[in-house]
Scaffold this motif. Sequence first.
Motif, PDB file in Angstrom:
ATOM      1  N   ASP A  55       0.827  -1.204   0.000  1.00  0.00           N
ATOM      2  CA  ASP A  55       0.000   0.000   0.000  1.00  0.00           C
ATOM      3  C   ASP A  55       0.862   1.254   0.000  1.00  0.00           C
ATOM      4  OD1 ASP A  55      -2.307  -1.530   0.046  1.00  0.00           O
ATOM      5  OD2 ASP A  55      -2.445  -1.502   2.235  1.00  0.00           O
ATOM      6  N   GLY A  56       0.194   2.397  -0.290  1.00  0.00           N
ATOM      7  CA  GLY A  56       0.872   3.681  -0.269  1.00  0.00           C
ATOM      8  C   GLY A  56       1.173   4.133   1.144  1.00  0.00           C
ATOM      9  N   PRO A  57       1.661   5.362   1.317  1.00  0.00           N
ATOM     10  CA  PRO A  57       1.647   6.416   0.298  1.00  0.00           C
ATOM     11  C   PRO A  57       2.644   6.171  -0.827  1.00  0.00           C
ATOM     12  CG  PRO A  57       2.860   7.163   2.217  1.00  0.00           C
ATOM     13  CD  PRO A  57       2.257   5.830   2.590  1.00  0.00           C
ATOM     14  N   TYR A  58       2.338   6.765  -1.984  1.00  0.00           N
ATOM     15  CA  TYR A  58       3.181   6.660  -3.163  1.00  0.00           C
ATOM     16  C   TYR A  58       3.722   8.043  -3.501  1.00  0.00           C
ATOM     17  CZ  TYR A  58       0.646   2.243  -3.542  1.00  0.00           C
ATOM     18  OH  TYR A  58       0.092   1.010  -3.282  1.00  0.00           O
ATOM     19  N   ASP A  59       4.864   8.355  -2.937  1.00  0.00           N
ATOM     20  CA  ASP A  59       5.523   9.629  -3.205  1.00  0.00           C
ATOM     21  C   ASP A  59       7.024   9.391  -3.224  1.00  0.00           C
ATOM     22  OD1 ASP A  59       6.670  10.174  -0.425  1.00  0.00           O
ATOM     23  OD2 ASP A  59       4.539   9.977   0.027  1.00  0.00           O
ATOM     24  N   MET A  60       7.766  10.354  -3.696  1.00  0.00           N
ATOM     25  CA  MET A  60       9.194  10.156  -3.929  1.00  0.00           C
ATOM     26  C   MET A  60       9.951   9.866  -2.638  1.00  0.00           C
ATOM     27  SD  MET A  60       9.008  10.407  -7.160  1.00  0.00           S
ATOM     28  CE  MET A  60       7.232  10.044  -7.082  1.00  0.00           C
ATOM     29  N   GLU A  61       9.606  10.563  -1.563  1.00  0.00           N
ATOM     30  CA  GLU A  61      10.326  10.377  -0.310  1.00  0.00           C
ATOM     31  C   GLU A  61      10.065   8.989   0.278  1.00  0.00           C
ATOM     32  OE1 GLU A  61      12.369  12.683   0.273  1.00  0.00           O
ATOM     33  OE2 GLU A  61      11.533  14.289  -0.946  1.00  0.00           O
ATOM     34  N   THR A  62       8.822   8.521   0.189  1.00  0.00           N
ATOM     35  CA  THR A  62       8.502   7.193   0.711  1.00  0.00           C
ATOM     36  C   THR A  62       9.184   6.110  -0.112  1.00  0.00           C
ATOM     37  OG1 THR A  62       6.367   7.968   1.545  1.00  0.00           O
ATOM     38  CG2 THR A  62       6.633   5.598   1.261  1.00  0.00           C
ATOM     39  N   LEU A  63       9.163   6.243  -1.434  1.00  0.00           N
ATOM     40  CA  LEU A  63       9.836   5.265  -2.285  1.00  0.00           C
ATOM     41  C   LEU A  63      11.331   5.230  -1.979  1.00  0.00           C
ATOM     42  CD1 LEU A  63       8.085   5.937  -5.725  1.00  0.00           C
ATOM     43  CD2 LEU A  63       7.454   4.279  -3.968  1.00  0.00           C
ATOM     44  N   ALA A  64      11.925   6.412  -1.798  1.00  0.00           N
ATOM     45  CA  ALA A  64      13.341   6.473  -1.450  1.00  0.00           C
ATOM     46  C   ALA A  64      13.592   5.828  -0.096  1.00  0.00           C
ATOM     47  CB  ALA A  64      13.819   7.921  -1.451  1.00  0.00           C
ATOM     48  N   GLY A  65      12.703   6.065   0.856  1.00  0.00           N
ATOM     49  CA  GLY A  65      12.853   5.480   2.178  1.00  0.00           C
ATOM     50  C   GLY A  65      12.825   3.963   2.148  1.00  0.00           C
ATOM     51  N   ASP A  66      12.007   3.408   1.260  1.00  0.00           N
ATOM     52  CA  ASP A  66      11.978   1.950   1.109  1.00  0.00           C
ATOM     53  C   ASP A  66      13.338   1.422   0.654  1.00  0.00           C
ATOM     54  OD1 ASP A  66       9.282   1.813   1.799  1.00  0.00           O
ATOM     55  OD2 ASP A  66       8.590   1.810  -0.282  1.00  0.00           O
ATOM     56  N   VAL A  67      13.946   2.113  -0.306  1.00  0.00           N
ATOM     57  CA  VAL A  67      15.255   1.664  -0.801  1.00  0.00           C
ATOM     58  C   VAL A  67      16.316   1.867   0.274  1.00  0.00           C
ATOM     59  CG1 VAL A  67      16.964   1.869  -2.644  1.00  0.00           C
ATOM     60  CG2 VAL A  67      14.536   2.210  -3.162  1.00  0.00           C
ATOM     61  N   ARG A  89      14.153  10.821  -9.681  1.00  0.00           N
ATOM     62  CA  ARG A  89      13.686  11.556  -8.497  1.00  0.00           C
ATOM     63  C   ARG A  89      13.905  10.725  -7.227  1.00  0.00           C
ATOM     64  NH1 ARG A  89      11.055  12.241 -13.665  1.00  0.00           N
ATOM     65  NH2 ARG A  89       9.898  14.203 -13.684  1.00  0.00           N
ATOM     66  N   VAL A  90      13.608   9.437  -7.325  1.00  0.00           N
ATOM     67  CA  VAL A  90      13.732   8.569  -6.154  1.00  0.00           C
ATOM     68  C   VAL A  90      15.180   8.513  -5.679  1.00  0.00           C
ATOM     69  CG1 VAL A  90      13.424   6.221  -5.288  1.00  0.00           C
ATOM     70  CG2 VAL A  90      11.709   7.215  -6.810  1.00  0.00           C
ATOM     71  N   ILE A  91      16.128   8.373  -6.601  1.00  0.00           N
ATOM     72  CA  ILE A  91      17.526   8.280  -6.151  1.00  0.00           C
ATOM     73  C   ILE A  91      18.048   9.634  -5.683  1.00  0.00           C
ATOM     74  CG2 ILE A  91      17.965   6.257  -7.580  1.00  0.00           C
ATOM     75  CD1 ILE A  91      19.685   8.028  -9.419  1.00  0.00           C
ATOM     76  N   THR A  92      17.491  10.730  -6.188  1.00  0.00           N
ATOM     77  CA  THR A  92      17.855  12.048  -5.659  1.00  0.00           C
ATOM     78  C   THR A  92      17.410  12.168  -4.207  1.00  0.00           C
ATOM     79  OG1 THR A  92      17.690  13.069  -7.852  1.00  0.00           O
ATOM     80  CG2 THR A  92      17.578  14.534  -5.964  1.00  0.00           C
ATOM     81  N   ALA A  93      16.156  11.797  -3.942  1.00  0.00           N
ATOM     82  CA  ALA A  93      15.665  11.815  -2.561  1.00  0.00           C
ATOM     83  C   ALA A  93      16.470  10.861  -1.690  1.00  0.00           C
ATOM     84  CB  ALA A  93      14.184  11.447  -2.531  1.00  0.00           C
ATOM     85  N   LEU A  94      16.824   9.706  -2.230  1.00  0.00           N
ATOM     86  CA  LEU A  94      17.602   8.716  -1.479  1.00  0.00           C
ATOM     87  C   LEU A  94      18.981   9.256  -1.122  1.00  0.00           C
ATOM     88  CD1 LEU A  94      17.980   5.836  -0.393  1.00  0.00           C
ATOM     89  CD2 LEU A  94      18.542   5.120  -2.734  1.00  0.00           C
ATOM     90  N   ALA A  95      19.606   9.975  -2.045  1.00  0.00           N
ATOM     91  CA  ALA A  95      20.936  10.525  -1.782  1.00  0.00           C
ATOM     92  C   ALA A  95      20.910  11.531  -0.646  1.00  0.00           C
ATOM     93  CB  ALA A  95      21.498  11.166  -3.046  1.00  0.00           C
ATOM     94  N   LEU A  96      19.786  12.217  -0.459  1.00  0.00           N
ATOM     95  CA  LEU A  96      19.675  13.138   0.670  1.00  0.00           C
ATOM     96  C   LEU A  96      19.363  12.402   1.962  1.00  0.00           C
ATOM     97  CD1 LEU A  96      19.753  15.229  -1.602  1.00  0.00           C
ATOM     98  CD2 LEU A  96      17.953  16.482  -0.408  1.00  0.00           C
ATOM     99  N   GLN A  97      18.676  11.264   1.876  1.00  0.00           N
ATOM    100  CA  GLN A  97      18.336  10.507   3.081  1.00  0.00           C
ATOM    101  C   GLN A  97      19.533   9.761   3.650  1.00  0.00           C
ATOM    102  OE1 GLN A  97      14.861   8.028   2.502  1.00  0.00           O
ATOM    103  NE2 GLN A  97      13.632   9.706   1.708  1.00  0.00           N
ATOM    104  N   VAL A  98      20.364   9.191   2.778  1.00  0.00           N
ATOM    105  CA  VAL A  98      21.518   8.401   3.241  1.00  0.00           C
ATOM    106  C   VAL A  98      22.773   8.815   2.463  1.00  0.00           C
ATOM    107  CG1 VAL A  98      20.251   6.414   4.150  1.00  0.00           C
ATOM    108  CG2 VAL A  98      20.800   6.514   1.707  1.00  0.00           C
TER     109      VAL A  98
END
Length: 268
Positions: A55-67, A89-98
Amino acid sequence: MIHYDIDGEAGPWLIFVHGLTCDGRDWRHQVSALAGGHRCLSVDLRGHGRSAHIDGPYDMETLAGDVAALMHGLAIGDAVLIGHSMGTRVITALALQVPERVRALVFVDGSQQGRGDPLQSRQDALAVLGEGPQQQTFTKRMFEAMFTQRCEDADRRAITDRARAMPAPVFRELFGNMSAWDAGRMEFALSQIRQPVTVLQSTRVTPARERFSLRADERTPYLDMLRARVTNVSIEVIPEVGHFTQLEAAAPVSRIIAAVAADPPGGF
């Protein structure tokens, strides 16, 4: 749980992130070419492929958080992130998260499809998308424009059928949130990235969301924005192919990813 595949037993980690309505199997040519000297992690983002049940949410930050959670769970110290389309977009958000886990990023035919006010950008995207039969027609037309004659017919059919088969609410949420992220978050996020970014661009998208293959010497507003916002960026146009660059120009894409993994442009 997010579905993923790991190929290769030794070498630098490569993490492959697909685009909207797609899945990790879109990277099969790159995985086949690179797994001999790299460890390749290809994911199916939530709502997609073999992770469609999540299930969602389906947004860039959540998808990045999953990875990011997957990287933690697999004890991946650092990796080169490779994203296609929405995956950029997902890997951009991921690069900021980790950031400590990211060696370099590779963008494969990204774009910026929302500007200005994020809420308005979402509303505009959903208005263009429409609902019911209009949404199905728009989706079919959008995906059919993503290919050139260099694409295998089987790939063309499978990708288009897969897009039309995604549940309409999931597609709408992702489509709207992607435009909102482009408008409200993309440029700031890109300006914060300090790792090398390699951009492989093959198409441009007009404000009317029409898509065209690039010429070798062509500049676009998206590429100019990347030059202005990203501290350490290298851009290579792969001309006369469609949006699925990793399928239509598989060998050049694989070669460039291998070079980035061996020696990220500009160092760390």
